[in-house]
Scaffold this motif. Sequence first.
Motif, PDB file in Angstrom:
ATOM      1  N   GLY A 235       1.199  -1.171  -0.050  1.00 34.62           N
ATOM      2  CA  GLY A 235       0.531  -0.225   0.168  1.00 34.62           C
ATOM      3  C   GLY A 235       1.055   1.450  -0.095  1.00 34.62           C
ATOM      4  O   GLY A 235       0.814   2.141  -0.692  1.00 34.62           O
ATOM      5  N   PHE A 236       1.963   1.150   1.165  1.00 30.63           N
ATOM      6  CA  PHE A 236       2.513   2.622   0.831  1.00 30.63           C
ATOM      7  C   PHE A 236       3.621   2.941  -0.218  1.00 30.63           C
ATOM      8  O   PHE A 236       3.382   3.626  -0.798  1.00 30.63           O
ATOM      9  N   LEU A 237       4.300   1.309  -1.333  1.00 28.06           N
ATOM     10  CA  LEU A 237       4.943   1.544  -2.458  1.00 28.06           C
ATOM     11  C   LEU A 237       3.822   2.542  -3.262  1.00 28.06           C
ATOM     12  O   LEU A 237       4.165   2.883  -3.899  1.00 28.06           O
ATOM     13  N   SER A 238       2.754   1.538  -3.006  1.00 24.73           N
ATOM     14  CA  SER A 238       1.512   2.304  -4.265  1.00 24.73           C
ATOM     15  C   SER A 238       1.580   3.255  -4.160  1.00 24.73           C
ATOM     16  O   SER A 238       1.400   4.046  -4.991  1.00 24.73           O
ATOM     17  N   CYS A 239       1.139   3.821  -2.946  1.00 28.83           N
ATOM     18  CA  CYS A 239       0.551   5.231  -2.860  1.00 28.83           C
ATOM     19  C   CYS A 239       1.763   6.188  -3.703  1.00 28.83           C
ATOM     20  O   CYS A 239       1.575   7.027  -3.898  1.00 28.83           O
ATOM     21  N   ALA A 240       3.039   5.799  -3.046  1.00 28.54           N
ATOM     22  CA  ALA A 240       4.328   6.685  -3.538  1.00 28.54           C
ATOM     23  C   ALA A 240       4.769   7.188  -4.747  1.00 28.54           C
ATOM     24  O   ALA A 240       4.855   7.676  -5.255  1.00 28.54           O
ATOM     25  N   ARG A 241       4.060   5.931  -5.392  1.00 30.29           N
ATOM     26  CA  ARG A 241       3.780   5.614  -7.075  1.00 30.29           C
ATOM     27  C   ARG A 241       2.940   6.504  -7.779  1.00 30.29           C
ATOM     28  O   ARG A 241       3.511   7.386  -8.541  1.00 30.29           O
ATOM     29  N   HIS A 242       2.458   6.601  -7.363  1.00 30.29           N
ATOM     30  CA  HIS A 242       0.553   6.777  -7.252  1.00 30.29           C
ATOM     31  C   HIS A 242       1.342   9.320  -7.367  1.00 30.29           C
ATOM     32  O   HIS A 242       0.484   9.384  -7.746  1.00 30.29           O
ATOM     33  N   ALA A 243       1.697   9.288  -6.017  1.00 31.10           N
ATOM     34  CA  ALA A 243       2.075  10.521  -5.765  1.00 31.10           C
ATOM     35  C   ALA A 243       3.061  10.465  -7.348  1.00 31.10           C
ATOM     36  O   ALA A 243       3.245  11.905  -6.990  1.00 31.10           O
ATOM     37  N   GLY A 244       3.707  10.143  -8.049  1.00 30.28           N
ATOM     38  CA  GLY A 244       4.941  10.170  -8.574  1.00 30.28           C
ATOM     39  C   GLY A 244       6.662   9.901  -8.656  1.00 30.28           C
ATOM     40  O   GLY A 244       7.178  10.462  -8.703  1.00 30.28           O
ATOM     41  N   LEU A 245       5.948   9.660  -7.843  1.00 32.46           N
ATOM     42  CA  LEU A 245       7.789   8.898  -6.990  1.00 32.46           C
ATOM     43  C   LEU A 245       8.459   7.966  -7.980  1.00 32.46           C
ATOM     44  O   LEU A 245       7.587   7.348  -8.005  1.00 32.46           O
ATOM     45  N   ASP A 246      10.065   8.212  -8.147  1.00 33.49           N
ATOM     46  CA  ASP A 246      10.803   6.992  -8.246  1.00 33.49           C
ATOM     47  C   ASP A 246      10.866   6.024  -6.831  1.00 33.49           C
ATOM     48  O   ASP A 246      10.122   5.816  -6.407  1.00 33.49           O
ATOM     49  N   ASP A 247      11.081   4.636  -8.085  1.00 31.82           N
ATOM     50  CA  ASP A 247      11.147   3.388  -7.080  1.00 31.82           C
ATOM     51  C   ASP A 247      12.500   3.371  -5.891  1.00 31.82           C
ATOM     52  O   ASP A 247      11.660   3.347  -4.938  1.00 31.82           O
ATOM     53  N   GLU A 248      13.153   3.990  -6.104  1.00 33.97           N
ATOM     54  CA  GLU A 248      13.586   4.381  -5.047  1.00 33.97           C
ATOM     55  C   GLU A 248      13.051   6.037  -3.883  1.00 33.97           C
ATOM     56  O   GLU A 248      13.631   5.016  -2.601  1.00 33.97           O
ATOM     57  N   ALA A 249      12.706   6.546  -4.510  1.00 33.75           N
ATOM     58  CA  ALA A 249      12.577   7.255  -3.515  1.00 33.75           C
ATOM     59  C   ALA A 249      10.827   6.620  -2.772  1.00 33.75           C
ATOM     60  O   ALA A 249      10.622   7.303  -1.579  1.00 33.75           O
ATOM     61  N   ALA A 250       9.954   6.233  -3.668  1.00 36.09           N
ATOM     62  CA  ALA A 250       9.358   5.461  -2.962  1.00 36.09           C
ATOM     63  C   ALA A 250       9.657   4.953  -1.565  1.00 36.09           C
ATOM     64  O   ALA A 250       8.528   3.951  -1.073  1.00 36.09           O
ATOM     65  N   PHE A 251      10.151   3.746  -2.421  1.00 33.95           N
ATOM     66  CA  PHE A 251      10.710   3.129  -1.430  1.00 33.95           C
ATOM     67  C   PHE A 251      11.551   3.444   0.207  1.00 33.95           C
ATOM     68  O   PHE A 251      11.412   3.272   1.488  1.00 33.95           O
ATOM     69  N   VAL A 252      12.099   4.764   0.038  1.00 35.49           N
ATOM     70  CA  VAL A 252      12.459   5.224   1.275  1.00 35.49           C
ATOM     71  C   VAL A 252      11.392   5.965   2.021  1.00 35.49           C
ATOM     72  O   VAL A 252      11.385   5.938   3.191  1.00 35.49           O
ATOM     73  N   PHE A 253      10.732   6.608   1.319  1.00 37.10           N
ATOM     74  CA  PHE A 253       8.488   7.076   2.124  1.00 37.10           C
ATOM     75  C   PHE A 253       8.136   5.892   2.441  1.00 37.10           C
ATOM     76  O   PHE A 253       7.883   5.593   3.334  1.00 37.10           O
ATOM     77  N   TYR A 254       8.197   4.564   2.143  1.00 38.64           N
ATOM     78  CA  TYR A 254       7.595   3.696   2.908  1.00 38.64           C
ATOM     79  C   TYR A 254       8.035   3.334   3.821  1.00 38.64           C
ATOM     80  O   TYR A 254       7.637   2.750   5.263  1.00 38.64           O
ATOM     81  N   ARG A 255       9.713   2.917   3.609  1.00 36.40           N
ATOM     82  CA  ARG A 255       9.997   2.503   5.121  1.00 36.40           C
ATOM     83  C   ARG A 255      10.533   3.815   6.399  1.00 36.40           C
ATOM     84  O   ARG A 255      10.059   3.141   7.803  1.00 36.40           O
ATOM     85  N   THR A 256      10.006   4.444   5.680  1.00 31.56           N
ATOM     86  CA  THR A 256       9.740   6.370   6.729  1.00 31.56           C
ATOM     87  C   THR A 256       8.584   6.110   7.312  1.00 31.56           C
ATOM     88  O   THR A 256       8.396   6.145   8.478  1.00 31.56           O
ATOM     89  N   MET A 257       7.505   5.751   6.391  1.00 35.72           N
ATOM     90  CA  MET A 257       6.788   5.491   7.329  1.00 35.72           C
ATOM     91  C   MET A 257       6.316   4.297   7.913  1.00 35.72           C
ATOM     92  O   MET A 257       5.734   4.619   9.559  1.00 35.72           O
ATOM     93  N   PHE A 258       6.380   3.258   7.927  1.00 36.63           N
ATOM     94  CA  PHE A 258       7.155   1.769   8.835  1.00 36.63           C
ATOM     95  C   PHE A 258       7.534   2.698   9.671  1.00 36.63           C
ATOM     96  O   PHE A 258       7.140   2.130  11.429  1.00 36.63           O
ATOM     97  N   ALA A 259       8.762   2.818  10.008  1.00 35.77           N
ATOM     98  CA  ALA A 259       9.631   3.238  11.145  1.00 35.77           C
ATOM     99  C   ALA A 259       8.877   4.128  12.058  1.00 35.77           C
ATOM    100  O   ALA A 259       8.337   4.181  13.315  1.00 35.77           O
TER     101      ALA A 259
END
Length: 203
Positions: free
Chosen positions: A117-141
């Motif tokens: 879900g977090f990765l999909s949200c990040a992609r839908h917001a226009g982030l590339d895969d690396e930035a999307a993963f950073v977003f997911y990890r930040t949310m998770f932490a």
Amino acid sequence: MDDIVSKLDPVQVVDEALAVVRSDGEAALSMRSLATKLGVTPMALYHHFADRDALLLALVERVSETIVFPTPSHDPARDSVDLALCLHGFLVEHPWMIRLISTGRLASPAGLRFPEGFLSCARHAGLDDEAAFVFYRTMFATILGQATITCAKRNRPSVLPEHAGARPLLPVVTELTPRWPELDAAQTPARVFEAVTGILPSA
């Protein structure tokens, strides 16, 4: 021995193991002590669960069945907050999961819907895969940290300790000390998660 194994119900094993972790935490669970509680030998448990991790995964899968995922709104920031609140609520209800989930070793199919879900949200917001993963990890932490804080506050309200000798080094903290409980109470999990989703590009 075969008769004991055949009479041992895996559902009963999971029920008893859940009772242990809910009462004393995940670290208190061992195959030997659980076997004693059930009146069987440890080998009888190993017939159904290859090792302690296999038993823990069964516990994770059992409690994960209760997760009610939010309905997507197709707004990446809103959906991320809703998903974060969902996971936060689950962890507060099952605090023994906080340490387990942080290791990433024992992920259930339901649990994997959170990174999805977090990765999909990040992609839908226009982030590339690396930035999307950073977003997911930040949310998770952030969720893990907030859940830990929420659980701790159940037993003890947040009060800033008084350190008179350190005041010259902490001018802002000293100034805010009288308002600390008020400010802390205002920082709900939703507000914390909304602050993190601010890193997503605006639609």
